[in-house]
Design an enzyme around this catalytic site. Sequence first.
Site, mmCIF file in Angstrom:
data_model
loop_
_atom_site.group_PDB
_atom_site.id
_atom_site.type_symbol
_atom_site.label_atom_id
_atom_site.label_comp_id
_atom_site.label_asym_id
_atom_site.label_seq_id
_atom_site.Cartn_x
_atom_site.Cartn_y
_atom_site.Cartn_z
ATOM 1 C CG MET A 29 -75.786 -9.419 67.376
ATOM 2 S SD MET A 29 -75.723 -10.386 68.885
ATOM 3 C CE MET A 29 -75.161 -9.181 70.037
ATOM 4 N N GLY A 30 -78.208 -5.762 65.199
ATOM 5 C CA GLY A 30 -79.173 -4.667 65.193
ATOM 6 C C GLY A 30 -78.812 -3.601 66.208
ATOM 7 N N GLY A 35 -71.307 3.545 64.606
ATOM 8 C CA GLY A 35 -70.226 2.583 64.387
ATOM 9 C C GLY A 35 -70.615 1.580 63.301
ATOM 10 C CG HIS A 36 -73.741 -1.255 63.973
ATOM 11 N ND1 HIS A 36 -74.304 -0.819 65.139
ATOM 12 C CD2 HIS A 36 -73.288 -2.512 64.221
ATOM 13 C CE1 HIS A 36 -74.215 -1.761 66.059
ATOM 14 N NE2 HIS A 36 -73.591 -2.797 65.539
ATOM 15 C CD GLN A 60 -73.126 -12.908 69.780
ATOM 16 O OE1 GLN A 60 -73.227 -13.382 68.656
ATOM 17 N NE2 GLN A 60 -72.501 -11.758 70.000
ATOM 18 N N GLY A 146 -65.859 -4.189 63.646
ATOM 19 C CA GLY A 146 -65.336 -3.045 64.394
ATOM 20 C C GLY A 146 -64.223 -3.461 65.349
ATOM 21 C CE LYS A 148 -68.032 -1.174 72.394
ATOM 22 N NZ LYS A 148 -68.746 -2.400 72.076
ATOM 23 C CD GLN A 152 -67.477 -9.928 67.430
ATOM 24 O OE1 GLN A 152 -68.300 -10.439 68.168
ATOM 25 N NE2 GLN A 152 -67.754 -8.861 66.693
ATOM 26 C CB SER A 185 -76.197 -1.968 70.640
ATOM 27 O OG SER A 185 -75.682 -2.022 69.334
HETATM 28 O O1 PAF Z 1 -70.437 -7.970 67.005
HETATM 29 C C1 PAF Z 1 -71.597 -8.388 66.918
HETATM 30 O O2 PAF Z 1 -72.556 -7.619 66.784
HETATM 31 C C2 PAF Z 1 -71.854 -9.884 66.983
HETATM 32 O O3 PAF Z 1 -70.985 -10.505 67.869
HETATM 33 C C3 PAF Z 1 -71.843 -10.571 65.607
HETATM 34 C C4 PAF Z 1 -70.475 -10.471 64.957
HETATM 35 C C5 PAF Z 1 -72.877 -9.921 64.695
HETATM 36 C C6 PAF Z 1 -72.192 -12.053 65.760
HETATM 37 O O4 PAF Z 1 -73.459 -12.233 66.299
#
Ligand code: PAF
Length: 261
Positions: A29-30, A35-36, A60, A146, A148, A152, A185
Site C-alpha cells: 500500500m506504499g 521491510g518492503h 480494508q 511479511g 509482521k 494476513q 508504514s
Molecule cells: O499488507 C499490506 O500492505 C496490504 O494488506 C496488502 C497485502 C498490500 C493488501 O492491500
Amino acid sequence: MRQLHTIAELQDWRQSVPAGKTVGFVPTMGALHRGHRALIERARRECDLVVVSIFVNPTQFNDPKDLHSYPQPLEKDLEACRDEGADLVFLPRRESMYPDDYRYVVHEREASLALEGKQRPGHFDGVLTVVLKLFNLVAPHRAYFGEKDWQQLQLVKEMAAALFLPLEVVPCETVRESDGLALSSRNVRLSPEARAQAPRFAAAMREAATAEEAAERLRGEGFAVEYVADRWGRRLGAVQLGGVRLIDNMPLSQTMAGGEG
Ligand code: PAF
C-alpha cells in the site's frame, strides 16, 4: 522500471512475459520502508521479473480516518522500487480495481474473524478480495508477504490453497529497528515521545510468561491494549500508542512462554 496504471496495460504486459520467465510479486500500500525493500530484494533474487503494486486499498480500512491519514509518499516509493530493482510498478486507480463496486467479496469464515478481524470488522474481506484481484492480474509464480502481518499471511496462504491458485506465498521475516520496534508504514505518525516508548511493545510481548501478563504490563506502561493472544504457535498483539495503531507478533519459542526469553 515501468509504471502501469490501468488493468489493460498490466494484462498486456503479463501476456508478453515469455513462458519460461518467473514472476515475483510484492503487493503493497506504499509508504515503503526497509521491510518492503527486503521483500522486493528477495523477489529480485528469486525471480526473473519483479512486480510491485502500490494501492491504498479502501476496502480494508474500517476506520476512514486511518485511510485518509495513510501516508502516500509516491516519489520516494518509486525510488525505493527502482533501487531494489523492480521491473514494474502497478499503480491502479480505485475505480479500476473495483468495477463491481465491491459487490464480489472474498470472505473467510473462521480465522479472519479473530484478533485483527475482530478489532477491524471487514478488514480481511478487503485484504483477501484485493489480493485475489491482484493475483489474477499479475499471475505471479511467487508472492512475498511479511510475517509482521501474521494473520494476513496465514489467510492469504490458505486462500491460495483453497482456491487452487498456482503460486507460492513466500513468508519473509519481520524487519525491526535496532531497538526492536517492528517496521511499519504507520511508525512515521508516532510523536517523538511515542516513538521512544514504542519498543516497549515488543519487549513486553517477549518478556512476559503469558499473554495476559504481557497485556497487563503494556497497560501499566501506557499502551491501550486491543489484544494480546497466544495462537498458532505465536504471541500476537495490537496496541494503540498516542493515536497510532501498532501490531506485532513473534514465535512463542522467542517469548518467556517458550522458555528462551
Ligand atoms: O499488507 C499490506 O500492505 C496490504 O494488506 C496488502 C497485502 C498490500 C493488501 O492491500
